[in-house]
Enzyme design. Structure first.
Site, PDB file in Angstrom:
ATOM      1  N   GLY A 161      14.861  -7.054  14.335  1.00  0.00           N
ATOM      2  CA  GLY A 161      14.587  -8.363  14.924  1.00  0.00           C
ATOM      3  C   GLY A 161      14.131  -8.210  16.362  1.00  0.00           C
ATOM      4  O   GLY A 161      14.294  -7.138  16.964  1.00  0.00           O
ATOM      5  N   CYS A 172      17.623  -0.854  12.951  1.00  0.00           N
ATOM      6  CA  CYS A 172      17.210  -1.197  14.314  1.00  0.00           C
ATOM      7  C   CYS A 172      18.156  -2.249  14.914  1.00  0.00           C
ATOM      8  O   CYS A 172      19.290  -1.951  15.223  1.00  0.00           O
ATOM      9  CB  CYS A 172      15.747  -1.647  14.321  1.00  0.00           C
ATOM     10  SG  CYS A 172      14.969  -1.564  15.950  1.00  0.00           S
ATOM     11  N   TYR A 173      17.708  -3.500  15.064  1.00  0.00           N
ATOM     12  CA  TYR A 173      18.599  -4.531  15.595  1.00  0.00           C
ATOM     13  C   TYR A 173      19.859  -4.637  14.740  1.00  0.00           C
ATOM     14  O   TYR A 173      20.968  -4.844  15.261  1.00  0.00           O
ATOM     15  CB  TYR A 173      17.883  -5.880  15.647  1.00  0.00           C
ATOM     16  CG  TYR A 173      18.760  -7.016  16.133  1.00  0.00           C
ATOM     17  CD1 TYR A 173      18.897  -7.276  17.494  1.00  0.00           C
ATOM     18  CD2 TYR A 173      19.452  -7.819  15.222  1.00  0.00           C
ATOM     19  CE1 TYR A 173      19.716  -8.316  17.937  1.00  0.00           C
ATOM     20  CE2 TYR A 173      20.269  -8.851  15.662  1.00  0.00           C
ATOM     21  CZ  TYR A 173      20.393  -9.097  17.024  1.00  0.00           C
ATOM     22  OH  TYR A 173      21.205 -10.121  17.457  1.00  0.00           O
ATOM     23  N   HIS A 197      12.709   2.551  11.510  1.00  0.00           N
ATOM     24  CA  HIS A 197      12.348   1.629  10.433  1.00  0.00           C
ATOM     25  C   HIS A 197      11.938   2.411   9.185  1.00  0.00           C
ATOM     26  O   HIS A 197      10.769   2.769   9.023  1.00  0.00           O
ATOM     27  CB  HIS A 197      11.209   0.712  10.882  1.00  0.00           C
ATOM     28  CG  HIS A 197      11.627  -0.291  11.903  1.00  0.00           C
ATOM     29  ND1 HIS A 197      12.082  -1.542  11.569  1.00  0.00           N
ATOM     30  CD2 HIS A 197      11.686  -0.217  13.260  1.00  0.00           C
ATOM     31  CE1 HIS A 197      12.393  -2.205  12.679  1.00  0.00           C
ATOM     32  NE2 HIS A 197      12.161  -1.416  13.718  1.00  0.00           N
ATOM     33  N   GLU A 238      11.460   1.365   6.309  1.00  0.00           N
ATOM     34  CA  GLU A 238      10.660   0.567   5.381  1.00  0.00           C
ATOM     35  C   GLU A 238       9.160   0.695   5.581  1.00  0.00           C
ATOM     36  O   GLU A 238       8.376   0.362   4.683  1.00  0.00           O
ATOM     37  CB  GLU A 238      11.060  -0.912   5.472  1.00  0.00           C
ATOM     38  CG  GLU A 238      10.634  -1.635   6.750  1.00  0.00           C
ATOM     39  CD  GLU A 238      11.630  -1.508   7.896  1.00  0.00           C
ATOM     40  OE1 GLU A 238      11.582  -2.341   8.810  1.00  0.00           O
ATOM     41  OE2 GLU A 238      12.459  -0.576   7.861  1.00  0.00           O
ATOM     42  N   SER A 259      -6.299 -21.331 -10.651  1.00  0.00           N
ATOM     43  CA  SER A 259      -7.373 -21.024  -9.706  1.00  0.00           C
ATOM     44  C   SER A 259      -8.262 -19.887 -10.191  1.00  0.00           C
ATOM     45  O   SER A 259      -9.371 -19.714  -9.699  1.00  0.00           O
ATOM     46  CB  SER A 259      -6.771 -20.632  -8.344  1.00  0.00           C
ATOM     47  OG  SER A 259      -6.136 -19.369  -8.438  1.00  0.00           O
ATOM     48  N   GLY A 260      -7.769 -19.088 -11.138  1.00  0.00           N
ATOM     49  CA  GLY A 260      -8.538 -17.952 -11.618  1.00  0.00           C
ATOM     50  C   GLY A 260      -8.138 -16.639 -10.991  1.00  0.00           C
ATOM     51  O   GLY A 260      -8.595 -15.574 -11.405  1.00  0.00           O
ATOM     52  N   GLY A 261      -7.280 -16.692  -9.967  1.00  0.00           N
ATOM     53  CA  GLY A 261      -6.803 -15.471  -9.344  1.00  0.00           C
ATOM     54  C   GLY A 261      -5.698 -14.835 -10.175  1.00  0.00           C
ATOM     55  O   GLY A 261      -5.219 -15.395 -11.169  1.00  0.00           O
ATOM     56  N   VAL A 262      -5.263 -13.658  -9.758  1.00  0.00           N
ATOM     57  CA  VAL A 262      -4.255 -12.943 -10.526  1.00  0.00           C
ATOM     58  C   VAL A 262      -2.929 -13.698 -10.546  1.00  0.00           C
ATOM     59  O   VAL A 262      -2.193 -13.655 -11.546  1.00  0.00           O
ATOM     60  CB  VAL A 262      -4.066 -11.513  -9.970  1.00  0.00           C
ATOM     61  CG1 VAL A 262      -3.540 -11.540  -8.540  1.00  0.00           C
ATOM     62  CG2 VAL A 262      -3.124 -10.702 -10.857  1.00  0.00           C
ATOM     63  N   ASP A 263      -2.608 -14.427  -9.481  1.00  0.00           N
ATOM     64  CA  ASP A 263      -1.332 -15.131  -9.416  1.00  0.00           C
ATOM     65  C   ASP A 263      -1.260 -16.257 -10.444  1.00  0.00           C
ATOM     66  O   ASP A 263      -0.361 -16.291 -11.292  1.00  0.00           O
ATOM     67  CB  ASP A 263      -1.100 -15.699  -8.018  1.00  0.00           C
ATOM     68  CG  ASP A 263      -1.202 -14.645  -6.942  1.00  0.00           C
ATOM     69  OD1 ASP A 263      -0.988 -13.459  -7.254  1.00  0.00           O
ATOM     70  OD2 ASP A 263      -1.526 -14.989  -5.790  1.00  0.00           O
ATOM     71  N   SER A 264      -2.201 -17.185 -10.378  1.00  0.00           N
ATOM     72  CA  SER A 264      -2.155 -18.322 -11.296  1.00  0.00           C
ATOM     73  C   SER A 264      -2.483 -17.902 -12.727  1.00  0.00           C
ATOM     74  O   SER A 264      -1.965 -18.481 -13.678  1.00  0.00           O
ATOM     75  CB  SER A 264      -3.104 -19.430 -10.836  1.00  0.00           C
ATOM     76  OG  SER A 264      -4.452 -19.024 -10.903  1.00  0.00           O
ATOM     77  N   SER A 265      -3.322 -16.878 -12.900  1.00  0.00           N
ATOM     78  CA  SER A 265      -3.648 -16.415 -14.252  1.00  0.00           C
ATOM     79  C   SER A 265      -2.445 -15.739 -14.899  1.00  0.00           C
ATOM     80  O   SER A 265      -2.152 -15.949 -16.079  1.00  0.00           O
ATOM     81  CB  SER A 265      -4.835 -15.455 -14.205  1.00  0.00           C
ATOM     82  OG  SER A 265      -5.998 -16.097 -13.727  1.00  0.00           O
ATOM     83  N   LYS A 305       2.535  -9.136  -4.401  1.00  0.00           N
ATOM     84  CA  LYS A 305       1.290  -9.093  -5.160  1.00  0.00           C
ATOM     85  C   LYS A 305       1.263  -7.930  -6.151  1.00  0.00           C
ATOM     86  O   LYS A 305       0.822  -8.096  -7.299  1.00  0.00           O
ATOM     87  CB  LYS A 305       0.107  -8.997  -4.198  1.00  0.00           C
ATOM     88  CG  LYS A 305      -1.252  -8.945  -4.884  1.00  0.00           C
ATOM     89  CD  LYS A 305      -1.656 -10.286  -5.501  1.00  0.00           C
ATOM     90  CE  LYS A 305      -2.024 -11.278  -4.421  1.00  0.00           C
ATOM     91  NZ  LYS A 305      -2.596 -12.526  -4.987  1.00  0.00           N
TER      92      LYS A 305
END
Length: 540
Positions: A76, A103-104, A190, A192, A244-250, A396
């Site tokens: 943070g 870290c923090y 970090h 990550e 929408s045709g993108g990978v998310d909505s498809s 994603k």
């Protein structure tokens, strides 16, 4: 009970129910305001163990009810001694659950357990060599001298009672510490971030060996539990999907169809801000190849009119989000009724849309809104649908894995991310029909050349941006006064951070030459070489 506590209790209760549906093994991450807390969650998930990010204000009792296998305290921007610095419930140290502070988070652990933290004589930022003093448990298989990423101005001077030194760097005597008896660990670096070469091994050690988790967070497990959750929540009701045709909505369309079949209606609203030829291709794919019915709505003029004279990007997003819902409501009356509106909202969407998080009592600030996403921050308050967002907690790359597992073709799985507001936020300033046509033609050339040169899968996104200014040029011995096009081509793993792509000069040259020669109204092409941060991937 005050409002803030009530809301937090409700949030944790909802998360608890969701998490139990998905998996029994959970690593909880308490967020102290770092923009990269989600990267910790992603790294844990890469070990096939589920992780979830919660506010640092989550109480020890609320955490106990989630029954996590481990807790990670994020970094943070604060110092533990700052007025209003975020502090966690001190009872978490007595839960008997393994905890690792980053870290923090490490500094807070030290302070609350009786150690001492102070401003370092010399801050440490960027790469540093980590020298391992104790190679057991947390640092097993982490080679001494390995590179770790540092970003801190405070350091631990005195460890709390019962803690031992695990590692140091040239500038940080206490770079990693542990209380083995109580399974409490702290790292000043970090693990990550991708720059920390031994970070993956450290996280696996914590997850597998210290927290004793098993790799049960798999794509198949997610699909199975998501289908079960969708069925349980929806029942016999109908769902309207914003396709929408993108990978998310498809992916969401395929997932919902798998769960509820004909109770799903997909609606594609052509708002006029899609890339060239995409609306036609989308409708054909879903109807002819996937056999999932799609209701096509041509609302191009409506959206363009709504944005008339609008230049502020946040206002564009708000208007587009508002119009989307209104169109859905109107069309659903014709096709409906519908109880649920499904959206392909992802984790990065939620994080970037987070409003400034201020505790009403202390004034503590945690996260700052970067930009609103139309499906997160732009929804009207009088929304009559109930929202269903099964992908809301996925990154994603996880969505792509889910898409593949349920039969989504690679053409869509590998499609670059495309913002919900579309080209409207890739035109800076006012959106007009003329500017849309110019940008569509330029953007098509960018995508064609990136594809033809085999660079598509090496890039996270590759697109064009139109600036609302004009500059002087010379074409055919005549003076021109036309728009510039900005090329934005980036590499990334999850969209949370990104770097500009080192595209070969000859490819950039071809793109530039084609745009200025083939796209009327453009006489200059420039390349954006800004990383994220400090910039964002999109310009608006």
């Amino acid at each position: 009970m005050n409002t803030a506590v009530t809301l937090l209790t409700e949030q944790v209760s909802q998360e608890k129910q969701s998490l139990r549906l998905i998996t029994r093994q959970i690593i909880v991450i308490l967020d102290f305001g770092s923009q990269y807390s989600e990267l910790i969650a992603r790294r844990v998930r890469e070990t096939q163990v589920y992780s979830e990010v919660l506010s640092y204000r989550t109480t020890a009792e609320q955490i106990r009810q989630l029954n996590p296998k481990g807790i990670i305290l994020s970094g943070g921007p604060s110092s533990v001694y700052d007025t209003g610095a975020p502090h966690c419930d001190p009872e978490i140290w007595h839960l008997g659950i393994p905890i690792m502070g980053v870290c923090y988070g490490m500094q807070l652990m030290v302070q609350q357990l009786g150690g001492e933290v102070s401003r370092a004589t010399r801050g440490e930022y960027g790469k540093a060599s980590l020298y391992v003093d104790d190679a057991t448990d947390l640092l097993a298989n982490v080679e001494t001298g390995t590179t770790m990423w540092m970003s801190h101005g405070d350091s631990v001077n005195t460890m709390p009672s019962g803690f031992e030194l695990l590692a140091h760097t040239d500038n940080t005597p206490c770079a990693a510490i542990a209380n083995h008896a109580h399974k409490l660990y702290g790292v000043q670096f970090h693990p990550e971030v991708v720059h920390s070469h031994g970070g993956g091994a450290l996280i696996r050690n914590f997850v597998y060996d210290i927290c004793e988790c098993e790799p049960t967070w798999t794509t198949d497990a997610f699909v199975e539990e998501a289908v079960r959750e969708i069925k349980a929540r929806v029942g016999n009701k109908r769902v309207l999907l914003a396709l929408s045709g993108g990978v998310d909505s498809s992916t969401l369309a395929f997932l919902l169809y798998k769960a509820i079949g004909e109770q799903l209606t997909c609606m594609f609203i052509d708002q006029g801000f899609m890339r060239k030829l995409e609306p036609e291709r989308l409708v054909k794919l879903f109807k002819d190849e996937f056999h999932i019915p799609v209701e096509y709505v041509n609302a191009r003029q409506r959206f363009l009119t709504a944005l008339d004279g609008i230049t502020d990007p946040e206002e564009k997003r708000r208007i587009i989000g508002h119009e989307f819902i209104r169109v859905f409501e109107e069309e659903s009356r014709r096709l409906g009724p519908f109880d649920y509106l499904a959206q392909g909202t992802l984790y990065p969407d939620v994080i970037e849309s987070a409003d400034t998080n201020v505790d009403p009592q202390t004034g503590e600030r945690v996260a700052v809104k970067i930009k609103s996403h139309h499906n997160v921050g732009g929804l009207p308050k009088d929304l009559r649908f109930k929202l269903i967002e099964p992908l809301r907690k996925l990154f994603k790359d996880e969505v792509r894995k889910v898409g593949r597992s349920i039969g989504l073709p690679e053409e869509i799985v590998q499609r670059h991310p495309f913002p919900g507001p579309g080209l409207a936020i890739r035109i800076l300033g006012e959106v007009t029909a003329e500017r849309l046509n110019i940008l569509r033609d330029a953007d098509l050339i960018v995508r064609q050349e990136i594809n033809q040169n085999g660079l598509y899968h090496d890039c996270w996104q590759a697109f064009a941006v139109l600036l609302p200014i004009k500059s002087v040029g010379v074409m055919g011995d005549q003076r021109t006064y036309a728009y510039p096009i900005v090329l934005r081509i980036v590499t990334s793993e999850d969209g949370m951070t990104a770097d500009w792509a080192r595209v070969p000069y000859d490819v950039l040259e071809v793109i530039s030459n084609r745009i200025v020669n083939e796209v009327k109204g453009v006489n200059r092409v420039v390349y954006d070489i800004t990383s994220k941060p400090p910039g964002t991937i999109e310009w608006e």
